[in-house]
Design a protein around this motif. Structure first.
Motif, PDB file in Angstrom:
ATOM      1  N   PRO A  50     -67.910  34.004  64.103  1.00 57.33           N
ATOM      2  CA  PRO A  50     -68.244  34.341  65.491  1.00 57.33           C
ATOM      3  C   PRO A  50     -67.737  33.315  66.504  1.00 57.33           C
ATOM      4  CG  PRO A  50     -70.152  34.657  64.088  1.00 57.33           C
ATOM      5  CD  PRO A  50     -69.116  33.992  63.256  1.00 57.33           C
ATOM      6  N   MET A  51     -67.656  32.054  66.094  1.00 57.73           N
ATOM      7  CA  MET A  51     -67.147  31.039  67.020  1.00 57.73           C
ATOM      8  C   MET A  51     -65.644  31.174  67.211  1.00 57.73           C
ATOM      9  SD  MET A  51     -69.397  27.688  66.330  1.00 57.73           S
ATOM     10  CE  MET A  51     -69.320  27.669  64.581  1.00 57.73           C
ATOM     11  N   ILE A  52     -64.923  31.565  66.185  1.00 55.56           N
ATOM     12  CA  ILE A  52     -63.486  31.799  66.345  1.00 55.56           C
ATOM     13  C   ILE A  52     -63.259  33.001  67.252  1.00 55.56           C
ATOM     14  CG2 ILE A  52     -61.355  32.354  65.120  1.00 55.56           C
ATOM     15  CD1 ILE A  52     -62.458  30.806  62.734  1.00 55.56           C
ATOM     16  N   THR A  53     -64.109  34.011  67.129  1.00 55.44           N
ATOM     17  CA  THR A  53     -64.004  35.166  68.024  1.00 55.44           C
ATOM     18  C   THR A  53     -64.254  34.749  69.469  1.00 55.44           C
ATOM     19  OG1 THR A  53     -64.767  36.606  66.248  1.00 55.44           O
ATOM     20  CG2 THR A  53     -64.891  37.473  68.489  1.00 55.44           C
ATOM     21  N   LYS A  54     -65.236  33.879  69.695  1.00 60.50           N
ATOM     22  CA  LYS A  54     -65.504  33.405  71.052  1.00 60.50           C
ATOM     23  C   LYS A  54     -64.358  32.572  71.592  1.00 60.50           C
ATOM     24  CE  LYS A  54     -70.369  33.740  71.681  1.00 60.50           C
ATOM     25  NZ  LYS A  54     -70.269  34.980  72.424  1.00 60.50           N
ATOM     26  N   LYS A  86     -53.360  31.041  67.500  1.00 58.79           N
ATOM     27  CA  LYS A  86     -52.796  31.559  66.255  1.00 58.79           C
ATOM     28  C   LYS A  86     -53.493  32.846  65.808  1.00 58.79           C
ATOM     29  CE  LYS A  86     -50.209  29.630  62.683  1.00 58.79           C
ATOM     30  NZ  LYS A  86     -49.611  28.436  62.186  1.00 58.79           N
ATOM     31  N   VAL A  87     -54.783  32.980  66.087  1.00 63.30           N
ATOM     32  CA  VAL A  87     -55.520  34.170  65.647  1.00 63.30           C
ATOM     33  C   VAL A  87     -55.740  35.159  66.780  1.00 63.30           C
ATOM     34  CG1 VAL A  87     -56.720  32.882  63.842  1.00 63.30           C
ATOM     35  CG2 VAL A  87     -57.801  33.169  66.061  1.00 63.30           C
ATOM     36  N   GLY A  88     -55.002  35.021  67.859  1.00 67.17           N
ATOM     37  CA  GLY A  88     -55.239  35.837  69.042  1.00 67.17           C
ATOM     38  C   GLY A  88     -55.121  37.327  68.826  1.00 67.17           C
ATOM     39  N   ASP A  89     -54.211  37.777  67.972  1.00 73.13           N
ATOM     40  CA  ASP A  89     -54.016  39.211  67.772  1.00 73.13           C
ATOM     41  C   ASP A  89     -54.792  39.763  66.584  1.00 73.13           C
ATOM     42  OD1 ASP A  89     -52.553  37.729  66.008  1.00 73.13           O
ATOM     43  OD2 ASP A  89     -50.869  39.131  65.918  1.00 73.13           O
ATOM     44  N   ARG A  90     -55.451  38.913  65.833  1.00 71.03           N
ATOM     45  CA  ARG A  90     -56.202  39.355  64.648  1.00 71.03           C
ATOM     46  C   ARG A  90     -57.576  39.869  65.075  1.00 71.03           C
ATOM     47  NH1 ARG A  90     -55.885  38.481  59.205  1.00 71.03           N
ATOM     48  NH2 ARG A  90     -54.017  37.225  59.467  1.00 71.03           N
ATOM     49  N   PRO A  91     -57.983  41.076  64.625  1.00 70.23           N
ATOM     50  CA  PRO A  91     -59.266  41.634  65.064  1.00 70.23           C
ATOM     51  C   PRO A  91     -60.480  41.088  64.328  1.00 70.23           C
ATOM     52  CG  PRO A  91     -58.140  43.193  63.667  1.00 70.23           C
ATOM     53  CD  PRO A  91     -57.201  42.034  63.852  1.00 70.23           C
ATOM     54  N   GLY A  92     -60.308  40.254  63.347  1.00 70.09           N
ATOM     55  CA  GLY A  92     -61.424  39.685  62.596  1.00 70.09           C
ATOM     56  C   GLY A  92     -60.926  39.204  61.252  1.00 70.09           C
ATOM     57  N   GLY A  93     -61.824  38.690  60.435  1.00 73.99           N
ATOM     58  CA  GLY A  93     -61.430  38.206  59.121  1.00 73.99           C
ATOM     59  C   GLY A  93     -60.561  36.976  59.197  1.00 73.99           C
ATOM     60  N   GLU A 114     -60.536  28.825  53.650  1.00 71.85           N
ATOM     61  CA  GLU A 114     -59.408  28.436  54.490  1.00 71.85           C
ATOM     62  C   GLU A 114     -59.251  29.412  55.644  1.00 71.85           C
ATOM     63  OE1 GLU A 114     -55.912  28.544  52.106  1.00 71.85           O
ATOM     64  OE2 GLU A 114     -55.996  30.711  51.825  1.00 71.85           O
ATOM     65  N   LEU A 115     -58.587  28.950  56.681  1.00 74.12           N
ATOM     66  CA  LEU A 115     -58.226  29.821  57.786  1.00 74.12           C
ATOM     67  C   LEU A 115     -57.007  30.628  57.368  1.00 74.12           C
ATOM     68  CD1 LEU A 115     -58.695  27.366  60.771  1.00 74.12           C
ATOM     69  CD2 LEU A 115     -60.225  29.194  60.068  1.00 74.12           C
ATOM     70  N   VAL A 116     -57.067  31.935  57.541  1.00 68.11           N
ATOM     71  CA  VAL A 116     -56.067  32.840  56.989  1.00 68.11           C
ATOM     72  C   VAL A 116     -54.682  32.593  57.591  1.00 68.11           C
ATOM     73  CG1 VAL A 116     -55.403  35.266  56.856  1.00 68.11           C
ATOM     74  CG2 VAL A 116     -57.752  34.606  56.431  1.00 68.11           C
ATOM     75  N   ASP A 117     -54.585  32.390  58.880  1.00 62.75           N
ATOM     76  CA  ASP A 117     -53.282  32.288  59.538  1.00 62.75           C
ATOM     77  C   ASP A 117     -52.577  30.970  59.267  1.00 62.75           C
ATOM     78  OD1 ASP A 117     -53.255  34.819  60.770  1.00 62.75           O
ATOM     79  OD2 ASP A 117     -54.732  34.110  62.213  1.00 62.75           O
ATOM     80  N   TYR A 118     -53.238  30.015  58.659  1.00 61.52           N
ATOM     81  CA  TYR A 118     -52.620  28.720  58.397  1.00 61.52           C
ATOM     82  C   TYR A 118     -52.103  28.590  56.971  1.00 61.52           C
ATOM     83  CZ  TYR A 118     -54.032  26.950  62.899  1.00 61.52           C
ATOM     84  OH  TYR A 118     -54.154  26.752  64.240  1.00 61.52           O
ATOM     85  N   ASN A 119     -52.173  29.630  56.168  1.00 58.93           N
ATOM     86  CA  ASN A 119     -51.675  29.570  54.804  1.00 58.93           C
ATOM     87  C   ASN A 119     -50.240  30.083  54.795  1.00 58.93           C
ATOM     88  OD1 ASN A 119     -51.109  29.806  52.093  1.00 58.93           O
ATOM     89  ND2 ASN A 119     -53.197  30.363  51.571  1.00 58.93           N
ATOM     90  N   GLU A 120     -49.277  29.190  54.569  1.00 56.74           N
ATOM     91  CA  GLU A 120     -47.869  29.559  54.618  1.00 56.74           C
ATOM     92  C   GLU A 120     -47.447  30.349  53.384  1.00 56.74           C
ATOM     93  OE1 GLU A 120     -48.874  26.310  55.017  1.00 56.74           O
ATOM     94  OE2 GLU A 120     -48.764  26.279  57.203  1.00 56.74           O
ATOM     95  N   ILE A 121     -48.152  30.190  52.261  1.00 57.39           N
ATOM     96  CA  ILE A 121     -47.765  30.881  51.039  1.00 57.39           C
ATOM     97  C   ILE A 121     -47.983  32.386  51.179  1.00 57.39           C
ATOM     98  CG2 ILE A 121     -48.285  31.128  48.582  1.00 57.39           C
ATOM     99  CD1 ILE A 121     -49.105  28.151  48.655  1.00 57.39           C
TER     100      ILE A 121
END
Length: 156
Positions: A50-54, A86-93, A114-121
């Motif tokens: 919820p804090m990332i969403t905010k 980095k997560v601006g367009d992601r709707p959640g998760g 982990e934060l999903v958008d920061y995993n390069e693999i």
């Protein structure tokens, strides 16, 4: 029966649990991935998403709400500047929990959150995908190789 039980207390008093989750959330924001037990990772996921969403909407009100839960100025700044873009367009998760096995000392179930958008693999092959689609009706290229192989077989 677990009627109305929505919070895993993690064997701690309320103040200790809130402080622990705030510290773990700050570490997650700073390092982008942390290792912990599965129960704490699941509790942290409910705490931090919820804090990332905010943070996607950068207003003074949202910064104050997030700061009241995180209590670290540097973590709030990094959350609103780097993570939110980095997560601006992601709707959640925004987080992912990967189970790692059992800890040697007490055999506790361990996990990496982990934060999903920061995993390069995992994100490396997603960037290579094509966004356009092609119809398969005019498949002249698919028809020509079998015809050529038949022609070479007939000449021999």
């Amino acid at each position: 029966m677990r009627h109305g039980k929505k919070v895993n207390h993690l064997g701690r008093q309320t103040a200790h649990r809130k402080a622990m989750l705030a510290n773990m959330a700050c570490s997650l924001i700073e390092h982008k991935r942390i290792n912990t037990t599965v129960a704490k990772a699941k509790a942290l996921k409910q705490f931090v998403e919820p804090m990332i969403t905010k943070s996607k909407e950068d207003t003074t009100h949202n910064r104050r709400i997030v700061f009241s839960r995180l209590r670290q100025k540097e973590a709030v700044t990094e959350l609103f500047r780097e993570v939110a873009t980095k997560v601006g367009d992601r709707p959640g998760g925004y987080t992912r929990i990967i189970k790692l096995g059992n800890r040697l000392g007490d055999n506790a179930d361990m996990a990496m959150i982990e934060l999903v958008d920061y995993n390069e693999i995992y994100n490396a092959d997603k960037k290579a995908k094509k966004t356009t689609r092609r119809s398969r009706r005019g498949g002249a290229k698919a028809v020509t190789p079998p015809v050529e192989t038949k022609a070479t077989n007939e000449e021999e």
